[in-house]
Design an enzyme around this catalytic site. Sequence first.
Site, PDB file in Angstrom:
ATOM      1  N   HIS A 159       0.810  -1.218   0.000  1.00 46.17           N
ATOM      2  CA  HIS A 159       0.000   0.000   0.000  1.00 46.17           C
ATOM      3  C   HIS A 159       0.842   1.266   0.000  1.00 46.17           C
ATOM      4  CE1 HIS A 159      -4.071  -1.789   0.770  1.00 46.17           C
ATOM      5  NE2 HIS A 159      -3.311  -2.808   1.136  1.00 46.17           N
ATOM      6  N   ASP A 367       3.682   9.446  -1.372  1.00 41.03           N
ATOM      7  CA  ASP A 367       2.509   8.711  -0.909  1.00 41.03           C
ATOM      8  C   ASP A 367       2.251   7.547  -1.841  1.00 41.03           C
ATOM      9  OD1 ASP A 367       0.563   8.395   1.017  1.00 41.03           O
ATOM     10  OD2 ASP A 367      -0.322  10.366   0.704  1.00 41.03           O
TER      11      ASP A 367
END
Length: 477
Positions: A159, A367
């Site tokens: 992730h 991110d």
Amino acid sequence: MSRLVVVSNRTADLRKAAAGGLAVAVKESLQQTGGMWFGWSGKIRDAAPESDSETSVRLQTIGNIQLATLDLNQQDYDSYYLGYANDVLWPVFHYRLDLANFDVRFAAGYRRVNQLFARKLLPLLRPDDIIWVHDYHLIPLAAELRAMGCGNRIGFFLHVPMPPPLIMAAIPEHEWLMRSLFAYDLAGFQSEADVTHFTHYVESEAGADALPGAQLRAFNRTLRVGAYPIGIDVDEFAALAQDREGVEMFDRMRQEYSRRRLLLGVDRLDYSKGLPQRVHAFRELLANYPENRNSATLIQIASPSREDVGAYDDLRREMDSLCGAINGDFGELDWMPVRYIHRNVARKRLPGLYRASRVALVTPLRDGMNLVAKEFIAAQDPGDPGVLVLSRFAGAAEQLKEALLVNPYDTHGTAHVIQRALTMSIEERISRHTALMGRIRQFDVHWWSSSFLRDLLAAERSDDREPVPGHSADRAS
């Protein structure tokens, strides 16, 4: 139909509405097969058990989903979670080598907990189960399961970002860590850039061969890799904007800021999110474009995160100082430029806040994806939408090209783009929003889970089912 078994560091409370992202996708996928979700309970025992049998797995059935959880002792929590996961992997995977702490005890605890997960999971598995392991906490889990004789099909999804090879190589155990991924049948990443970084790493460090069908061959094993950018449940989130709490928040913000234009940031208080750089850019906006004074207000929500880690204390003090300085230098009796909120805001209220904002600032330094960007798009009024200002270093930037992309390190350039967003014509805002909305609908959270599981089932099984070299179920360290 094969049963799905999801393994993650923490499980979710399935009796409550899923908060989005992983929980939404996992809950839906598990309900289709009547699967199991395995992970840490979040509880910490005072002392280590004298024997492995004292670490028991608690089973709970909710609908047709079985939750299987276990506790950690304080030593394992400190070394596996606070240590290796949060003090080594998190900063390195977000390109912050300066914040990493390569204590050898952390690596030993990380291996030990992954072995514990494997030992406790294995007796619960059925021969035809499909196992889906999530995130950096559990990279070596499949290798430990293979060492114990597990032959099930196993997929892994990262992730967070995958760093470039030279940054990954700074981790003392990087070879062992990346070799662990070849115990999986499929490794999924958030972006094509992440796939490229991993591919370049295993080609340069392990001499891997690239094969047709997005496959890599190394360590006598074949691994399929791919980009599966996670999405949101667009309809569910758009519906929240029409619910009572969402509408009340929208009306309250529009009434309170009827003479202002709102800029919004919603983040965890984390050094990867670029919060100080964002505040500096807003200061540049007020200094260089004075028409925004007494007109534009930045609402920055920074939810508490990892408050027992020193780097986060430093960040909180910096944010307090920066926001206070802007309000002191530019504020008026009836206008504060920045409203800084260091607490959680209920998810049901966020759609109304998004919808009331003219500009969303999603400007992380790095991110994996960043679902705030997609939530902001889903919550907008299509006839009068706000503008998304998005960091080019967020995984979402690969998909959301109609957003205004910025380099968050360039505060002067970011201020200029924010000014462009504030003055954008309604025709351009509608055009950009229409394209962005179409993309997040096409690649929503349901597409993410179904496409990953489809490719996991289709992945060619490696002929070699022996344990990956360097992993042993018997190793105590």
